[in-house]
Design a protein around this motif. Structure first.
Motif, PDB file in Angstrom:
ATOM      1  N   LEU A 234       0.857  -1.189   0.000  1.00 47.75           N
ATOM      2  CA  LEU A 234       0.000   0.000   0.000  1.00 47.75           C
ATOM      3  C   LEU A 234       0.891   1.236   0.000  1.00 47.75           C
ATOM      4  N   GLU A 235       0.813   2.009  -1.042  1.00 47.21           N
ATOM      5  CA  GLU A 235       1.672   3.200  -1.178  1.00 47.21           C
ATOM      6  C   GLU A 235       0.784   4.431  -1.284  1.00 47.21           C
ATOM      7  N   MET A 236       1.041   5.412  -0.426  1.00 44.90           N
ATOM      8  CA  MET A 236       0.164   6.593  -0.406  1.00 44.90           C
ATOM      9  C   MET A 236       0.332   7.498  -1.629  1.00 44.90           C
TER      10      MET A 236
ATOM     11  N   THR B 119      16.615  12.935  -7.361  1.00 43.41           N
ATOM     12  CA  THR B 119      16.929  13.428  -6.025  1.00 43.41           C
ATOM     13  C   THR B 119      17.873  12.477  -5.293  1.00 43.41           C
ATOM     14  N   CYS B 120      17.688  11.171  -5.494  1.00 43.96           N
ATOM     15  CA  CYS B 120      18.386  10.223  -4.631  1.00 43.96           C
ATOM     16  C   CYS B 120      19.735   9.781  -5.166  1.00 43.96           C
ATOM     17  N   LEU B 121      19.725   9.160  -6.325  1.00 45.36           N
ATOM     18  CA  LEU B 121      20.858   8.285  -6.600  1.00 45.36           C
ATOM     19  C   LEU B 121      22.164   8.975  -7.016  1.00 45.36           C
ATOM     20  N   HIS B 122      23.140   8.893  -6.136  1.00 43.24           N
ATOM     21  CA  HIS B 122      24.506   9.308  -6.458  1.00 43.24           C
ATOM     22  C   HIS B 122      25.311   8.062  -6.782  1.00 43.24           C
ATOM     23  N   TRP B 123      25.198   7.080  -5.893  1.00 41.22           N
ATOM     24  CA  TRP B 123      25.912   5.820  -6.100  1.00 41.22           C
ATOM     25  C   TRP B 123      25.079   4.662  -5.578  1.00 41.22           C
TER      26      TRP B 123
ATOM     27  N   GLY C  62       6.516  11.137   3.627  1.00 39.04           N
ATOM     28  CA  GLY C  62       6.107  10.975   5.024  1.00 39.04           C
ATOM     29  C   GLY C  62       7.269  10.876   5.995  1.00 39.04           C
ATOM     30  N   ASN C  63       8.512  11.088   5.518  1.00 43.87           N
ATOM     31  CA  ASN C  63       9.641  10.888   6.441  1.00 43.87           C
ATOM     32  C   ASN C  63       9.674  11.943   7.547  1.00 43.87           C
ATOM     33  N   TRP C  64       9.921  11.456   8.750  1.00 40.88           N
ATOM     34  CA  TRP C  64       9.924  12.270   9.960  1.00 40.88           C
ATOM     35  C   TRP C  64      10.907  13.423   9.799  1.00 40.88           C
TER      36      TRP C  64
ATOM     37  N   GLY D 249      13.369  -1.017   6.426  1.00 38.22           N
ATOM     38  CA  GLY D 249      13.735   0.258   5.808  1.00 38.22           C
ATOM     39  C   GLY D 249      14.723   1.059   6.616  1.00 38.22           C
ATOM     40  N   GLN D 250      14.885   2.314   6.204  1.00 37.07           N
ATOM     41  CA  GLN D 250      15.961   3.136   6.769  1.00 37.07           C
ATOM     42  C   GLN D 250      15.748   3.464   8.248  1.00 37.07           C
ATOM     43  N   TRP D 251      14.523   3.273   8.762  1.00 37.07           N
ATOM     44  CA  TRP D 251      14.299   3.598  10.174  1.00 37.07           C
ATOM     45  C   TRP D 251      14.651   2.448  11.100  1.00 37.07           C
TER      46      TRP D 251
ATOM     47  N   GLY E  80      20.123   4.503   3.173  1.00 40.82           N
ATOM     48  CA  GLY E  80      20.669   4.198   1.852  1.00 40.82           C
ATOM     49  C   GLY E  80      19.854   3.104   1.187  1.00 40.82           C
ATOM     50  N   LEU E  81      20.014   2.990  -0.119  1.00 46.50           N
ATOM     51  CA  LEU E  81      19.244   1.977  -0.858  1.00 46.50           C
ATOM     52  C   LEU E  81      19.532   0.561  -0.353  1.00 46.50           C
ATOM     53  N   PRO E  82      20.790   0.222  -0.011  1.00 46.72           N
ATOM     54  CA  PRO E  82      21.037  -1.138   0.488  1.00 46.72           C
ATOM     55  C   PRO E  82      20.220  -1.485   1.732  1.00 46.72           C
TER      56      PRO E  82
END
Ligand SMILES: Cc1cc2nc3c(=O)[nH]c(=O)nc-3n(C[C@H](O)[C@H](O)[C@H](O)COP(=O)(O)OP(=O)(O)OC[C@H]3O[C@@H](n4cnc5c(N)ncnc54)[C@H](O)[C@@H]3O)c2cc1C
Length: 508
Positions: free
Chosen positions: A34-36, A56-60, A428-430, A462-464, A470-472
Motif C-alpha cells: 500500500l503506497e500513499m 533526487t536520490c541516486l549518487h551511487w 512521510g519521512n519524519w 527500511g531506513q528507520w 541508503g538503498l542497500p
C-alpha cells in the motif's frame, strides 16, 4: 509460485517495501503493498519538468558491480544486470571562489597522486587516508539475515579490520578532515550539517567507488525501482497506489490488517511497515507498543537533515563540467532561519542521456537544512510567502552557478524547487529526513529492532531500522524481516523462485 495461503500487507512502496514484497512472494506469501503516493520509490525518486528529469536520490548504488555480496543481494530482488552502470572518474570536484580546485578521483591511486601533488605537506596523513580506503575495500559484507553459522567466514576475514572500523566510527567527518592542512582537502570531509556524519561513511563510499562497485545506473533511482516493480508483478504481487494507511489494526496483541484514509480496510496475516518509523510507531499504532530503549532512540538519536533541491533545466551541453562540484563560498548562502551554507553542490547530469534532450543538461543542487518546520509551516500558513522563499533560494543558487559557468543564467529554461515540505508530503519521512538515523561517532551501526514490544504479527523494514539508511537498507532489512516471518510460520525461507537461481551470499 506455490502459495502458502498466508497474506502480508506492506505499508510503503519505497525500496524497503518493494524488497520485502519480492522476498515474501518468493516464499509463497500473497502480498499487497500500500503506497500513499501515485508512484513507487519513496525517496528513491525523480520527477519530470518540461523535458528534463530531476533525480533526487541516486549518487551511487552500492553493489553495482557483479561478483560481490551486495550485488548478489540485489539479484535476489531484481534483475540488476539490466541496468546500465556508469562509473565516474571524478567523484566530485571541489573549487573555491578564487579559482583553486581539487579533483577527488574515484580511483584511489589516482586520488593519492593528485593529493600528494597538491598538498605534499600533508603526505603522511594522505597516505594514512588512502591506506584506510584500500583496507576497507577488502571488507566482506555479512548476510544481514544470517547468524554466526552463515557469517563466520566473513567475520573471520573482517576481524583484522576491526581496529580501523572502530577508529573511523569514533571520528566525525569534520574531525577527520581537520588532520589535513590543505583547506580544500579539509572541506571534502564535510563541515556543516553532514560533517557530523561518522568518517566511516565517506571512507567506505570511496572504497566502494575505488572497487567500481558504487556506480550510477542510467535512468537514476527510478530505473531500478521500475525493475523491482516488474519483479513484483511477475511474481503475482499487487501494489496499490494512492492508498494512505491511517491505522494498523490490532486484535489480542497481534496486527491483523490496516485501515486506509478512505475508511476501507485490508486484512492480512502479517503487517510490515516500511514507512517512516516515527509515524508507524506513534501515529499508526498510537504509541502503544514502545519500550524505554525505543522511546529513547526516537527522543535522542540524531537524524540526517532534510533538504531543499533546486533543479535547473539548462539549454546547454555542459559535458565539459565534472559530474559533481562543491563550490566553497566566500560569503555564506542563507537557506532559512538557522541555516547558512558555506558551500553549494551541483550535479551536472550530462552522463545520463535520458534526463534531458540532446544538447541540454539537467542540473541539481542539494541544500541540507534541519529547519524542516520553517518550510512546512510556511507552505501551510502562507502559500505566497512559501513561493517567494523558494524563488529567493533559487535565485541565490542561480547566482552561484553563474559564477561557475558565466552566462548560464540565460540558458536556464526550467527552475524547480523542492523543500522539506515536499519531502514530508511525498514520502512521510519524519522531519523530512533524507536518510533516517545519522551515523555519528559513538552512535554505532547497530540496527533498531524490527519488531515492537507487545505486538505480534508485525515487522518493520527500511531506513528507520538501519542507521545510515541508503538503498542497500532496503534488501538488508527486508530479508531478515521475511526470514523471521517464515520462521514463525514454519515456512521454508527458500528464494528459489522459478525464474532465479539462489545467489551465493558468502563473499567472493
Ligand atoms: C538527496 C538524497 C540522496 C541520496 N543518495 C543516496 C545514494 O546515492 N545512494 C543510496 O544508496 N541512498 C541514497 N539516499 C538514501 C535512500 O534514498 C534512502 O535511504 C532509501 O530510499 C529509503 O528507503 P525506504 O524504503 O526505507 O524509505 P522511503 O523511501 O521513505 O519509503 C517509504 C515509503 O512509504 C510511503 N508511506 C509513508 N507513510 C505511508 C502511509 N501512511 N501509507 C502508505 N504509504 C506510506 C512513502 O510514500 C514512501 O514511498 C539518498 C536520499 C536522499 C534524499
Amino acid at each position: 509460485m506455490e502459495q502458502n495461503g498466508r497474506k502480508i500487507v506492506i505499508i510503503g512502496g519505497g525500496i524497503a517495501g518493494l524488497c520485502a514484497a519480492v522476498y515474501a512472494l518468493k516464499c509463497g506469501y500473497k502480498v499487497e503493498v500500500l503506497e500513499m503516493h501515485e508512484m513507487a520509490g519513496g525517496l528513491a525518486t525523480s520527477w519530470r519538468r518540461g523535458g528534463y528529469t530531476f533525480e533526487t536520490c541516486l549518487h551511487w548504488l552500492c553493489g553495482s558491480k557483479p561478483g560481490g555480496e551486495m550485488h548478489a543481494l540485489w539479484q535476489e530482488v531484481f534483475d540488476i544486470d539490466k541496468l546500465t552502470i556508469v562509473n565516474a572518474e571524478e567523484f566530485v570536484r571541489i573549487e573555491d571562489e578564487r579559482g583553486d580546485s581539487l579533483r577527488v578521483y574515484t580511483n584511489i591511486d589516482r586520488l593519492e597522486a593528485e593529493l600528494l601533488r597538491r598538498a605534499p605537506q600533508d603526505a603522511a596523513t594522505i597516505r594514512d587516508f588512502t591506506r584506510d580506503v584500500r583496507h576497507l575495500g577488502k571488507f566482506k559484507m555479512m548476510d544481514p539475515s544470517g547468524g554466526l553459522s552463515e557469517n563466520w567466514l566473513n567475520m573471520l576475514r573482517d576481524a583484522p579490520m576491526l581496529p580501523l572500523l572502530n577508529k573511523l566510527m569514533k571520528t566525525s567527518g569534520a574531525e577527520y578532515g581537520k588532520r589535513f592542512s590543505d583547506p580544500l582537502l579539509r572541506s571534502f570531509f564535510g563541515e556543516g550539517e553532514l560533517g557530523r556524519l561518522s568518517a566511516i561513511a565517506m571512507v567506505f563510499s570511496l572504497a566502494w567507488m575505488n572497487a567500481g562497485n558504487a556506480g550510477y545506473p542510467i535512468g537514476g533511482s527510478q530505473a531500478m525501482i521500475r525493475l523491482i516493480e516488474d519483479k513484483i508483478a511477475s511474481l503475482g504481487g499487487k501494489i496499490t497506489f494512492g492508498a494512505k494507511v491511517e491505522r494498523i489494526l490490532v486484535e489480542h496483541g497481534a496486527a491483523v490488517g490496516v485501515e486506509l484514509a478512505d475508511g476501507s480496510t485490508v486484512m492480512a496475516d502479517w503487517v510490515i511497515s516500511a514507512a517512516d518509523g516515527h509515524s508507524t510507531i506513534y501515529n499508526l499504532l498510537g504509541g502503544k507498543y514502545l519500550d524505554p530503549a525505543l522511546s529513547k532512540a526516537y527522543d535522542e538519536r540524531e537524524l540526517f537533515p532534510s533538504y531543499l533541491q533546486v533543479s535547473l533545466g539548462v539549454a546547454l551541453d555542459l559535458s565539459e563540467q565534472p559530474g559533481a562540484i562543491n563550490r566553497l563560498l566566500d560569503s555564506p548562502l542563507r537557506v532559512d532561519p538557522g541555516t547558512e551554507l558555506d558551500r553549494v553542490g551541483f550535479r551536472f547530469f550530462h552522463f545520463d542521456p535520458t534526463f534531458a534532450p540532446a544538447g541540454k543538461t539537467a542540473v541539481t543542487s542539494f541544500l541540507p537544512t534541519a529547519n524542516f518546520g520553517y518550510w512546512a509551516d510556511l507552505r501551510k500558513k502562507s502559500p505566497a510567502a512559501y513561493r517567494d522563499e523558494k524563488h529567493r533560494v533559487a535565485e541565490a543558487i542561480i547566482g552561484v552557478l553563474e559564477r561557475v559557468i558565466p552566462g548560464v543564467r540565460n540558458a536556464i529554461e526550467i527552475v524547480d524547487v523542492a523543500t522539506p515540505a515536499s519531502v514530508i508530503r511525498y514520502t512521510g519521512n519524519w522531519k523530512g529526513s533524507m536518510e533516517g538515523w545519522l551515523i555519528v561517532p559513538g552512535g554505532g551501526f547497530k540496527p533498531l529492532p524490527n519488531t515492537l514490544p507487545g505486538l505480534r504479527k508485525f515487522m518493520m523494514a527500511g531506513q528507520w531500522v538501519m542507521p545510515g539508511g541508503g538503498l542497500p537498507s532496503g534488501p538488508m532489512t527486508a530479508r531478515p524481516a521475511i526470514r523471521a516471518i517464515c520462521k514463525q510460520d514454519h515456512v521454508p525461507f527458500d528464494l528459489r523462485a522459478k525464474d532465479v537461481e539462489k545467489p551465493e551470499l558468502v563473499g567472493v
